[in-house]
Scaffold this active site. Structure first.
Site, mmCIF file in Angstrom:
data_model
loop_
_atom_site.group_PDB
_atom_site.id
_atom_site.type_symbol
_atom_site.label_atom_id
_atom_site.label_comp_id
_atom_site.label_asym_id
_atom_site.label_seq_id
_atom_site.Cartn_x
_atom_site.Cartn_y
_atom_site.Cartn_z
ATOM 1 N N THR A 192 0.645 -1.126 -0.014
ATOM 2 C CA THR A 192 0.170 -0.064 -0.195
ATOM 3 C C THR A 192 0.753 1.275 -0.182
ATOM 4 O OG1 THR A 192 -1.692 -1.179 1.423
ATOM 5 C CG2 THR A 192 -2.094 1.298 1.232
ATOM 6 N N ASN A 224 -1.008 5.977 -4.682
ATOM 7 C CA ASN A 224 -0.617 4.975 -4.890
ATOM 8 C C ASN A 224 -0.749 3.979 -6.175
ATOM 9 O OD1 ASN A 224 -3.076 3.676 -3.934
ATOM 10 N ND2 ASN A 224 -2.131 2.815 -2.140
ATOM 11 N N HIS A 231 -5.495 0.347 -7.611
ATOM 12 C CA HIS A 231 -6.277 -0.542 -6.324
ATOM 13 C C HIS A 231 -6.437 -1.865 -7.105
ATOM 14 C CE1 HIS A 231 -9.512 -2.242 -4.135
ATOM 15 N NE2 HIS A 231 -10.065 -2.505 -5.354
HETATM 16 P P1 ATP Z 1 -6.297 -0.735 -2.490
HETATM 17 O O1 ATP Z 1 -7.451 -0.993 -1.617
HETATM 18 O O2 ATP Z 1 -6.508 0.724 -3.079
HETATM 19 O O3 ATP Z 1 -5.701 -1.590 -3.531
HETATM 20 P P2 ATP Z 1 -4.760 -1.187 -0.370
HETATM 21 O O4 ATP Z 1 -5.408 -2.479 -0.304
HETATM 22 O O5 ATP Z 1 -3.029 -1.506 -0.599
HETATM 23 O O6 ATP Z 1 -5.218 -0.373 -1.330
HETATM 24 P P3 ATP Z 1 -5.967 -0.542 1.783
HETATM 25 O O7 ATP Z 1 -5.719 -0.526 3.272
HETATM 26 O O8 ATP Z 1 -7.065 -1.497 1.498
HETATM 27 O O9 ATP Z 1 -4.792 -0.385 0.914
HETATM 28 O O10 ATP Z 1 -6.402 1.082 1.693
HETATM 29 C C1 ATP Z 1 -7.073 1.535 0.632
HETATM 30 C C2 ATP Z 1 -6.580 2.733 0.121
HETATM 31 O O11 ATP Z 1 -6.523 3.835 1.129
HETATM 32 C C3 ATP Z 1 -5.121 2.870 -0.128
HETATM 33 O O12 ATP Z 1 -4.734 2.499 -1.295
HETATM 34 C C4 ATP Z 1 -4.590 4.274 -0.237
HETATM 35 O O13 ATP Z 1 -4.966 4.939 -1.359
HETATM 36 C C5 ATP Z 1 -5.632 5.015 1.093
HETATM 37 N N1 ATP Z 1 -5.011 4.958 2.437
HETATM 38 C C6 ATP Z 1 -4.598 3.803 3.198
HETATM 39 N N2 ATP Z 1 -4.225 4.104 4.081
HETATM 40 C C7 ATP Z 1 -4.065 5.573 4.225
HETATM 41 C C8 ATP Z 1 -3.789 6.490 5.227
HETATM 42 N N3 ATP Z 1 -3.171 6.228 6.354
HETATM 43 N N4 ATP Z 1 -4.028 7.927 4.800
HETATM 44 C C9 ATP Z 1 -4.399 8.209 3.804
HETATM 45 N N5 ATP Z 1 -4.825 7.325 2.603
HETATM 46 C C10 ATP Z 1 -4.663 5.924 3.014
HETATM 47 MG MG MG Z 2 -7.641 -2.464 -0.136
#
Ligand code: ATP
Ligand code: MG
Length: 201
Positions: free
Chosen positions: A136, A167, A170
């Site tokens: 992430t 990032n 998704h």
């Molecule tokens: P995605 O679900 O987008 O594929 P991920 O599974 O790697 O990403 P998640 O933990 O599901 O990550 O978080 C969803 C999205 O939220 C992340 O991709 C990121 O863009 C955002 N995000 C996560 N943590 C934070 C944070 N602390 N501050 C800001 N944005 C965040």
């Molecule tokens: Mg996710």
């Protein structure tokens, strides 16, 4: 398709859902992302560029207390690690409230420019795609992953600016999440079946 039924299908039938986020599109990475999936013998079986509405995005990310608290918890852990104050940036230390705030920033970000959505099929595609994409937080992603090669954002820099982490992509985390997201984003669209040379025959 749940894991409980996974033994009934060939692993190469597994499908996952991928979104190239606004930062990925604006950085001109659409081709690079597709190339990295295709060169790893993954097959694009549906794809479209679109601009998401807030409602569509709201229905994409889970709203459960467990998911929101997990997001808040992850954020709090990062803050503690770097000696930053959650209270100062979020006005609260309540993990549920922090999670809700991050979710709002995410919706702002995901509706800020067009995205590309796709369904990717191939052997263990859910795990394969996550591996190709990388973890992430871009600053922790290894070189060789898409996030590690093309981005350098972190939670702290994002949260100081009151925005989501940029990032690039998704990708569904589990086959269950993939099934839900494919239905949500491609409900009315065809998912194609075709044979890739050298992979399917
Ligand atoms: P995605 O679900 O987008 O594929 P991920 O599974 O790697 O990403 P998640 O933990 O599901 O990550 O978080 C969803 C999205 O939220 C992340 O991709 C990121 O863009 C955002 N995000 C996560 N943590 C934070 C944070 N602390 N501050 C800001 N944005 C965040
Ligand atoms: Mg996710």
């Amino acid at each position: 398709m749940g894991y409980y039924r996974a033994h009934m299908m060939h692993p190469k039938e597994e499908k996952t859902f991928v979104l190239i986020k606004p930062d990925g599109v604006r950085k001109g990475l659409i081709g690079e992302v597709i190339k990295r999936f295709e060169q790893r013998d993954l097959k694009i079986v549906a794809m479209e560029m679109f601009l998401s509405t807030r409602v569509e995005m709201d229905n994409h990310y889970p709203k459960t207390e467990a998911w929101l608290t997990r997001l808040g918890d992850k954020t709090t852990t990062t803050y503690e690690k770097y000696g930053h104050s959650v209270k100062r940036d979020f006005g609260t230390t309540d993990k549920l409230k922090v999670g809700k705030e991050v979710r709002k920033w995410l919706i702002d970000f995901m509706t800020s420019a067009p995205m590309v959505k796709m369904v990717v099929q191939g052997v263990h595609s859910v795990d394969m795609v996550r591996k190709i994409v990388g973890p992430t937080m871009p600053y922790l992603a290894e070189m060789g992953t898409i996030r590690g090669d093309y981005s350098a954002d972190s939670a702290i820099s994002a949260n100081i600016e009151k925005r989501a982490v940029y990032n690039l992509i998704h990708a569904s985390e589990t086959p269950e999440e993939a099934a839900h997201e494919i239905k949500h984003w491609f409900g009315k669209h065809p998912i194609y079946k075709y044979k890739r040379f050298g992979i399917d025959e």
